[in-house]
Scaffold this active site. Structure first.
Site, PDB file in Angstrom:
ATOM      1  N   GLY A  33       0.821  -1.210   0.000  1.00 15.94           N
ATOM      2  CA  GLY A  33       0.000   0.000   0.000  1.00 15.94           C
ATOM      3  C   GLY A  33       0.848   1.249   0.000  1.00 15.94           C
ATOM      4  CG  ASN A  34      -0.391   4.646  -1.602  1.00 12.20           C
ATOM      5  OD1 ASN A  34      -1.069   5.523  -1.060  1.00 12.20           O
ATOM      6  ND2 ASN A  34      -0.840   3.943  -2.625  1.00 12.20           N
ATOM      7  NE  ARG A  35       4.957   6.460   4.966  1.00 13.10           N
ATOM      8  CZ  ARG A  35       4.997   5.706   6.065  1.00 13.10           C
ATOM      9  NH1 ARG A  35       3.942   5.665   6.861  1.00 13.10           N
ATOM     10  NH2 ARG A  35       6.074   5.015   6.353  1.00 13.10           N
ATOM     11  CB  SER A  36      -2.769   8.197  -0.502  1.00 15.82           C
ATOM     12  OG  SER A  36      -3.822   9.100  -0.751  1.00 15.82           O
TER      13      SER A  36
END
Ligand code: CTP
Ligand code: CA
Length: 235
Positions: A33-36
């Protein structure tokens, strides 16, 4: 006296906004995933709604709830977001790609939980490229000669080979979208924060425009800019 902008400049228009971060599964319990946080995309959806638009929010993983008064389509992966975006774009006047889309996904997704084993080597994750949704939206729009405004987002840090605006200008040319909203990412900046500082680049060549403040302020500036671009291209 200055000409006042219309109160609901996007009335009668349909706006699609993607928000949050995609999650790419490795197995039934794990993902890349990512930090958005989704905050900027949610603020944009609310601003477009307040400007009178019918709004569709394509929500990848978000830390915040969607705003009231918008249609929400929940997606998990980049491929799911692509499906939802191509479908929603077919009858949208404006498409804003604020989601952080994973550039790669695991090549193989295990149907069962990956177990660690003492008698086997540590696993290696192979990745494959995800499609570039924004590019595809622009290609479809252009092939159909549709009157649709497409907006991209970019987070750039700059490095030894180029500064933030150089990278952003190159990305705008590559993606060929109409507007590119550029975040300057530094340590601890942007992700999950409530405020933001951006530069809006336009393919029509007008001057880069800065906007900063809360994500609500930035969203209002982006929606204003979209309204202005629409009144330039729509006769
Ligand atoms: N985007 C997309 N599909 C992808 C990747 C990105 O539609 N597979 C969109 C994002 O939603 C954003 C814009 O493209 O609006 C720019 O994303 P960014 O990650 O900055 O661009 P990339 O082309 O992936 O470049 P980089 O290698 O810098 O990540
Ligand atoms: Ca990327």
């Amino acid at each position: 006296a200055a000409l006042s902008a219309p109160l609901r400049p996007l009335a009668g228009l349909t706006v699609t906004v993607s928000a949050g971060g995609t999650r790419e599964p490795l197995d039934p319990v794990r993902f890349l995933g990512n930090r958005s946080s989704g905050k900027q995309g949610v603020a944009l959806a609310a601003a477009a709604r307040d400007a009178g638009a019918k709004v569709r929010l394509l929500a990848a993983h978000m830390d915040v709830p969607p705003p009231a008064g918008v249609d929400v389509v929940t997606v998990e992966t980049a491929l799911e977001l692509r499906e939802a975006a191509l479908h929603a774009a077919a009858d949208s006047d404006v498409v804003i790609m604020a989601a952080a889309v994973a550039d790669f996904r695991p090549a193989d997704v295990s149907g069962t939980k990956i177990k660690k084993r003492d008698d086997a080597a540590d696993p290696v994750i192979s990745l494959v490229r995800n499609p570039d949704i924004l590019r595809e939206l622009v290609e479809i729009r252009d092939a159909a000669s549709r009157n649709q405004l497409i907006v991209g987002f970019a987070a750039e840090t700059g490095d030894a080979d180029g500064d933030v605006l150089e990278y952003a200008a190159a990305k705008l040319r590559r993606k060929a979208c109409d507007l590119l909203v550029v975040n300057h990412v530094g340590q601890d900046k942007v992700f999950g924060q409530d405020s933001n500082s951006v530069v809006i680049l336009s393919r029509s060549g007008s001057e880069p425009q800065e906007a900063s403040g809360s994500k609500t302020d930035v969203a209002a500036a982006v929606i204003d800019r979209i309204s202005a671009e629409l009144s330039r291209v729509v006769p």
